[in-house]
Write an enzyme that holds these catalytic residues in place. Sequence first.
Site, PDB file in Angstrom:
ATOM      1  N   LYS A 102       0.835  -1.201   0.000  1.00 40.74           N
ATOM      2  CA  LYS A 102       0.000   0.000   0.000  1.00 40.74           C
ATOM      3  C   LYS A 102       0.873   1.257   0.000  1.00 40.74           C
ATOM      4  O   LYS A 102       0.608   2.214  -0.728  1.00 40.74           O
ATOM      5  CB  LYS A 102      -0.935  -0.019   1.226  1.00 40.74           C
ATOM      6  CG  LYS A 102      -2.010  -1.092   1.099  1.00 40.74           C
ATOM      7  CD  LYS A 102      -2.727  -1.411   2.401  1.00 40.74           C
ATOM      8  CE  LYS A 102      -3.663  -2.607   2.194  1.00 40.74           C
ATOM      9  NZ  LYS A 102      -4.284  -3.081   3.439  1.00 40.74           N
ATOM     10  N   GLN A 147      -4.687  -1.524   9.735  1.00 41.95           N
ATOM     11  CA  GLN A 147      -4.473  -2.830   9.103  1.00 41.95           C
ATOM     12  C   GLN A 147      -5.035  -3.961   9.978  1.00 41.95           C
ATOM     13  O   GLN A 147      -4.745  -4.064  11.157  1.00 41.95           O
ATOM     14  CB  GLN A 147      -2.966  -3.044   8.854  1.00 41.95           C
ATOM     15  CG  GLN A 147      -2.624  -4.337   8.138  1.00 41.95           C
ATOM     16  CD  GLN A 147      -3.205  -4.431   6.719  1.00 41.95           C
ATOM     17  OE1 GLN A 147      -3.193  -3.472   5.963  1.00 41.95           O
ATOM     18  NE2 GLN A 147      -3.710  -5.593   6.374  1.00 41.95           N
ATOM     19  N   ASP A 187     -11.083   2.336   3.971  1.00 39.74           N
ATOM     20  CA  ASP A 187     -11.326   0.886   3.882  1.00 39.74           C
ATOM     21  C   ASP A 187     -12.807   0.589   3.637  1.00 39.74           C
ATOM     22  O   ASP A 187     -13.171  -0.507   3.224  1.00 39.74           O
ATOM     23  CB  ASP A 187     -10.914   0.218   5.208  1.00 39.74           C
ATOM     24  CG  ASP A 187      -9.655  -0.625   5.066  1.00 39.74           C
ATOM     25  OD1 ASP A 187      -9.290  -0.949   3.925  1.00 39.74           O
ATOM     26  OD2 ASP A 187      -9.059  -0.947   6.107  1.00 39.74           O
TER      27      ASP A 187
END
Length: 294
Positions: A58, A102, A125
């Site tokens: 990422k 995460q 997200d």
Amino acid sequence: MTAPYMVAQRLDGKACAASVEEELHARISTLKQAGIIPHLAVLIVGNDPASHVYVGSKVKACERLGIKSTHIELPSDSSENEVREIINKLNADESLHGILVQSPLPKHMDEEGLTDLISPSKDVDGFHPENLGRLVQGRMDGMLPCTPSGVMRMLKWAGIETSGKSAVVLGRSRIVGNPMALLLGAKGVDCTVTVAHSRTVDSRDVCSKADILIAAVGRAEMVTADWVKPGAVVVDVGINRVDDSTRDRGWRLAGDVDSSVADKAAWLSPVPGGVGPMTIAMLMENTVRAAEMK
Ligand code: NDP
């Protein structure tokens, strides 16, 4: 003996992700002309090796695109309160457009509770209840979860017809299976959707009726050719590590779909190089969108 149906076309997530990045370059340069640099914060807690690899990918994507990234690492014995305080600070930071925590977090932390804390406009997200709630309402104007929206983008990019098709989603998780089913059944996409899970009686039979099969189950190579309708579109979301003594590192990556499916499906996404790059591309797109909305 049944003759093989065909050799599936590759549903090339890497190539599709490259085309998404191409579009993003132009949007990012418009933002920069207006003095705005898209900025993503990635918070990782603990030392799960796979999570560190994902975060690394990422951060690299941000570098490729000229998105600023702030990488925050905490040890696995950090308290939930420490994570809360960091999220609160990131929410308040005006220069920051996206926040990603995460997954998975260490077991002693309430992952859903912490997700709830992220400001919905920075929830790149797409897991915040407000964003998932909009999706349930059929509204596509919130932040969409990256993996399922990446699958949808890939289907569209390959010119795959969805209207009136029978779609089966194998898996019903909050982050993949459930939102995937909602996107496939949304107006304009118009699949007739079935969700299979661990309590489904005869998942193989359910899957074998699908025109479009999305495997998001987390079991290496579980979906074999006999689970698949001839000519189906098969998307493999799974990322599993399996032991492999022929490799120097002693393991290889495997999807949820067995290679035998390539002789029966019309389309098949590879692992790696399928849904993985699309997930990252959609994260970048959400970050750019968050910056544009500001
Ligand atoms: P979860 O473990 O959260 O969910 C798995 C789902 O599969 C559950 O709904 C479970 O059912 C169902 N399931 C488990 N066993 C069976 C079975 N034998 N038959 C039918 N259904 C079953 O996983 P995720 O959704 O988070 O991830 C799925 C896979 O996708 C994993 O391999 C993960 O690594 C990968 N992934 C890949 C991403 C990418 O970018 N490519 C991103 C995110 C995930 P139940 O609900 O009943 O327990």
